[in-house]
Scaffold this active site. Structure first.
Site, PDB file in Angstrom:
ATOM      1  N   TYR A 140      16.239  -2.159   9.785  1.00 47.82           N
ATOM      2  CA  TYR A 140      16.757  -3.003  10.859  1.00 47.82           C
ATOM      3  C   TYR A 140      15.663  -3.200  11.897  1.00 47.82           C
ATOM      4  O   TYR A 140      15.096  -2.231  12.411  1.00 47.82           O
ATOM      5  CB  TYR A 140      17.994  -2.398  11.525  1.00 47.82           C
ATOM      6  CG  TYR A 140      18.622  -3.371  12.499  1.00 47.82           C
ATOM      7  CD1 TYR A 140      19.520  -4.334  12.051  1.00 47.82           C
ATOM      8  CD2 TYR A 140      18.274  -3.374  13.835  1.00 47.82           C
ATOM      9  CE1 TYR A 140      20.072  -5.264  12.921  1.00 47.82           C
ATOM     10  CE2 TYR A 140      18.817  -4.299  14.719  1.00 47.82           C
ATOM     11  CZ  TYR A 140      19.711  -5.246  14.254  1.00 47.82           C
ATOM     12  OH  TYR A 140      20.236  -6.171  15.112  1.00 47.82           O
ATOM     13  N   GLN A 202      27.165  -6.155  12.014  1.00 44.59           N
ATOM     14  CA  GLN A 202      27.419  -6.820  10.731  1.00 44.59           C
ATOM     15  C   GLN A 202      26.242  -6.651   9.769  1.00 44.59           C
ATOM     16  O   GLN A 202      26.434  -6.571   8.556  1.00 44.59           O
ATOM     17  CB  GLN A 202      27.751  -8.306  10.935  1.00 44.59           C
ATOM     18  CG  GLN A 202      26.694  -9.143  11.606  1.00 44.59           C
ATOM     19  CD  GLN A 202      26.867  -9.199  13.119  1.00 44.59           C
ATOM     20  OE1 GLN A 202      27.382  -8.268  13.728  1.00 44.59           O
ATOM     21  NE2 GLN A 202      26.426 -10.293  13.726  1.00 44.59           N
ATOM     22  N   GLN A 270       6.608   2.077  30.367  1.00 43.11           N
ATOM     23  CA  GLN A 270       7.798   2.649  29.742  1.00 43.11           C
ATOM     24  C   GLN A 270       9.066   2.006  30.303  1.00 43.11           C
ATOM     25  O   GLN A 270       9.988   1.667  29.568  1.00 43.11           O
ATOM     26  CB  GLN A 270       7.824   4.160  29.972  1.00 43.11           C
ATOM     27  CG  GLN A 270       9.050   4.860  29.445  1.00 43.11           C
ATOM     28  CD  GLN A 270       9.218   4.694  27.952  1.00 43.11           C
ATOM     29  OE1 GLN A 270       8.252   4.528  27.232  1.00 43.11           O
ATOM     30  NE2 GLN A 270      10.450   4.715  27.485  1.00 43.11           N
ATOM     31  N   HIS A 273      10.650  -1.426  28.984  1.00 41.24           N
ATOM     32  CA  HIS A 273      11.451  -1.512  27.758  1.00 41.24           C
ATOM     33  C   HIS A 273      12.866  -2.004  28.018  1.00 41.24           C
ATOM     34  O   HIS A 273      13.387  -2.851  27.308  1.00 41.24           O
ATOM     35  CB  HIS A 273      11.547  -0.133  27.085  1.00 41.24           C
ATOM     36  CG  HIS A 273      10.414   0.187  26.173  1.00 41.24           C
ATOM     37  ND1 HIS A 273      10.278  -0.362  24.932  1.00 41.24           N
ATOM     38  CD2 HIS A 273       9.365   1.029  26.332  1.00 41.24           C
ATOM     39  CE1 HIS A 273       9.187   0.122  24.351  1.00 41.24           C
ATOM     40  NE2 HIS A 273       8.624   0.959  25.180  1.00 41.24           N
ATOM     41  N   GLU A 338      11.104  11.500  24.018  1.00 42.55           N
ATOM     42  CA  GLU A 338      10.584  10.731  22.889  1.00 42.55           C
ATOM     43  C   GLU A 338       9.053  10.747  22.896  1.00 42.55           C
ATOM     44  O   GLU A 338       8.414  11.028  21.889  1.00 42.55           O
ATOM     45  CB  GLU A 338      11.109   9.303  22.991  1.00 42.55           C
ATOM     46  CG  GLU A 338      10.630   8.374  21.892  1.00 42.55           C
ATOM     47  CD  GLU A 338      11.081   6.945  22.126  1.00 42.55           C
ATOM     48  OE1 GLU A 338      11.019   6.155  21.166  1.00 42.55           O
ATOM     49  OE2 GLU A 338      11.481   6.603  23.257  1.00 42.55           O
ATOM     50  N   HIS A 339       8.453  10.428  24.049  1.00 40.80           N
ATOM     51  CA  HIS A 339       7.002  10.443  24.215  1.00 40.80           C
ATOM     52  C   HIS A 339       6.631  11.465  25.279  1.00 40.80           C
ATOM     53  O   HIS A 339       7.289  11.543  26.322  1.00 40.80           O
ATOM     54  CB  HIS A 339       6.463   9.081  24.681  1.00 40.80           C
ATOM     55  CG  HIS A 339       6.901   7.919  23.844  1.00 40.80           C
ATOM     56  ND1 HIS A 339       8.035   7.175  24.123  1.00 40.80           N
ATOM     57  CD2 HIS A 339       6.343   7.363  22.743  1.00 40.80           C
ATOM     58  CE1 HIS A 339       8.160   6.211  23.236  1.00 40.80           C
ATOM     59  NE2 HIS A 339       7.157   6.301  22.380  1.00 40.80           N
ATOM     60  N   ASP A 372       3.029   2.880  20.355  1.00 44.93           N
ATOM     61  CA  ASP A 372       3.964   1.794  20.060  1.00 44.93           C
ATOM     62  C   ASP A 372       3.383   0.809  19.047  1.00 44.93           C
ATOM     63  O   ASP A 372       4.142   0.167  18.312  1.00 44.93           O
ATOM     64  CB  ASP A 372       4.310   1.024  21.337  1.00 44.93           C
ATOM     65  CG  ASP A 372       5.204   1.811  22.274  1.00 44.93           C
ATOM     66  OD1 ASP A 372       5.828   2.789  21.823  1.00 44.93           O
ATOM     67  OD2 ASP A 372       5.275   1.452  23.462  1.00 44.93           O
ATOM     68  N   GLU A 426      33.226  36.276  -3.902  1.00 48.16           N
ATOM     69  CA  GLU A 426      33.715  35.035  -3.290  1.00 48.16           C
ATOM     70  C   GLU A 426      35.045  34.581  -3.886  1.00 48.16           C
ATOM     71  O   GLU A 426      35.604  33.570  -3.459  1.00 48.16           O
ATOM     72  CB  GLU A 426      32.672  33.924  -3.450  1.00 48.16           C
ATOM     73  CG  GLU A 426      31.407  34.194  -2.637  1.00 48.16           C
ATOM     74  CD  GLU A 426      30.413  33.042  -2.705  1.00 48.16           C
ATOM     75  OE1 GLU A 426      30.599  32.138  -3.554  1.00 48.16           O
ATOM     76  OE2 GLU A 426      29.456  33.046  -1.915  1.00 48.16           O
ATOM     77  N   HIS A 431      33.462  31.265 -12.229  1.00 49.74           N
ATOM     78  CA  HIS A 431      32.012  31.274 -12.034  1.00 49.74           C
ATOM     79  C   HIS A 431      31.408  32.522 -12.679  1.00 49.74           C
ATOM     80  O   HIS A 431      30.405  32.458 -13.404  1.00 49.74           O
ATOM     81  CB  HIS A 431      31.667  31.274 -10.539  1.00 49.74           C
ATOM     82  CG  HIS A 431      31.816  29.949  -9.858  1.00 49.74           C
ATOM     83  ND1 HIS A 431      32.990  29.256  -9.825  1.00 49.74           N
ATOM     84  CD2 HIS A 431      30.904  29.199  -9.179  1.00 49.74           C
ATOM     85  CE1 HIS A 431      32.823  28.128  -9.140  1.00 49.74           C
ATOM     86  NE2 HIS A 431      31.548  28.069  -8.742  1.00 49.74           N
TER      87      HIS A 431
END
Length: 444
Positions: A140, A202, A270, A273, A338-339, A372, A426, A431
């Protein structure tokens, strides 16, 4: 009143350094109004996304076209961009821009090639791993009024380096109904196989379920707005998801050696953005703090379209005064941005102290803006504090690892009784008997 406020540590912890759950964030009035207009009733963003994704699951292309028209104001007849248009886009670009994209693509490809993985088999132990690329990945790329060729490079190239057979890009076109040539050129340079001019929830639903035109994928990667993030969250499990991206963040740790003009430029970059972006400087120098505060005002006055940056800096940005650089690093690690920039005399000395961030940038010559576009690592990075456990997008995000087990009879005789004992502990008698029948020699 200055756009950027100077905070004490205590004030910052209660405001700009305080993490809030996404559910606490109010829905922007324009978004709430658009939801009422489209659906005819009051819905939360998550409820609207559920209706969109369910409609796409049931109706396929028809729902994709309907919601694209309702939400984005245009009705695409052909959802896919012709391959000829993708290849021709490179010819539409100004030569310097095309060469810049090529340089960025080369650096992204070279960095991610060093992350490739191979399988292994220990024949003596009868154990190993198969490393297999995913078959088909959906990327995306945000769009509409914006153009983000860098996101194409930072997502498609790592997938292709990993060996993904088919990479499908979905991106909303501009108001004219076309995908910007610079985005299509990036798709060509990165090696995208198909491009669809569809955005929003969508698009995520179409990639997850598949429609008549858009193929279902194994995993979806790439950033997006609120509806995209909510759709990714809702459809996780139906399809693989890279991360839930939030507003961008940058924290700089600086001492008195830092250039206040450079620090101010980075804070504004920054903040540009998004009004929801976070841009913070943490320093032990009161003189630097005051100089940066003044420099921000001067630079904003000269910045075209400075409104978003001003809003971001006033609401979520700031300068935090600390007693020491050690305390600054503690705050940065607790926030997990993030940075993270280290604008100090000897940034390499501090690198070992860094624990939580998506990417770290060392020294004045390494702005987070380079990350970036052209540094090399993918700019799809963890936000919202998720850097405490998550990593940026990597080549290995496009692999699956298959364990190989081929233990021989002597090994089974050595480890089988332990498997029997654990199985019975168990409460799984079948098993235990599955191993015992082999230890006893088969059908006896």
């Amino acid at each position: 009143m200055p756009t950027v406020r100077i905070y004490t540590v205590e004030e910052a912890r209660e405001s700009i350094l305080r993490r809030r759950p996404p559910a606490e964030e109010p829905l922007p009035p324009a978004v709430a109004a658009r939801i009422r207009e489209v659906f005819g009733e009051e819905l939360t963003a998550a409820e609207a996304v559920r209706r969109i994704t369910e409609a796409v699951r049931r109706e396929g292309d028809a729902a994709v076209r309907r919601f694209t028209e309702l939400l984005d104001g245009y009705r695409p007849e052909a959802l896919e961009v012709p391959p000829s248009s993708i290849q021709a886009a490179c010819q539409e670009l100004e030569p310097h821009l095309l060469e810049s994209l090529k340089l960025a693509a080369e650096r992204v490809r070279a960095f991610h090639a060093r992350q490739t993985r191979t399988g292994w088999v220990d024949f003596a132990a009868g154990l190993g791993q198969l490393v297999r690329p995913l078959d088909r990945v959906g990327v995306y790329v945000p769009g509409g009024r914006g153009r983000y060729p860098s996101t194409v490079l930072m997502t498609v190239i790592p997938a292709k380096v990993a060996g993904v057979r088919e990479v499908v890009v979905c991106t909303p076109p501009g108001p004219d109904g076309r995908v910007a040539p610079v985005v299509l050129a990036a798709c060509a340079l990165a090696g995208a196989d198909r491009v669809f001019k569809v955005g929003g929830a969508q698009a995520i639903a179409a990639l997850a379920f598949g429609t008549e035109s858009i193929p279902a994928v194994d995993k979806i990667v790439g950033p997006g707005g609120l509806f995209v993030t909510l759709a990714k969250q809702a459809l996780y499990g139906q399809v693989g998801i890279d991360m839930l991206a939030g507003p961008s963040e940058a924290v700089a740790v600086a001492d008195d050696s830092a250039d206040p003009e450079v620090c101010a430029a980075d804070l504004i970059a920054q903040a540009e953005h998004d009004p929801l972006a976070t841009s913070i400087l943490i320093t032990d120098s009161p003189d630097l703090a005051r100089a940066v505060q003044a420099a921000v005002e001067r630079r904003l006055d000269d910045l075209p379209n400075a409104g978003s940056a001003r809003s971001s800096l006033a609401a979520r940005g700031g300068i935090v005064l600390v007693d020491s650089i050690d305390q600054a690093l503690d705050l940065a690690n607790a926030f997990g941005p993030e940075h993270l920039e280290l604008a100090v005399r000897d940034p390499w000395r501090l690198l070992g102290r860094v624990r939580n961030c998506g990417a770290v940038f060392l020294g004045e010559a390494a702005p987070h803006v380079a990350g970036d576009y052209v540094a090399g690592p993918s700019h799809v990075l963890p936000t919202g504090g998720t850097a405490r456990w998550a990593s940026g997008l990597r080549t290995e995000d496009f692999y699956k690892v298959i364990s190989v087990v081929a233990i021989d009879r002597p090994t089974l005789e050595r480890v089988g009784p332990a498997a029997v004992a654990i199985a019975r502990a168990e409460g799984f008698e079948a098993h235990a008997r599955s191993v015992e029948i082999r230890l006893k020699g088969g059908s006896s």
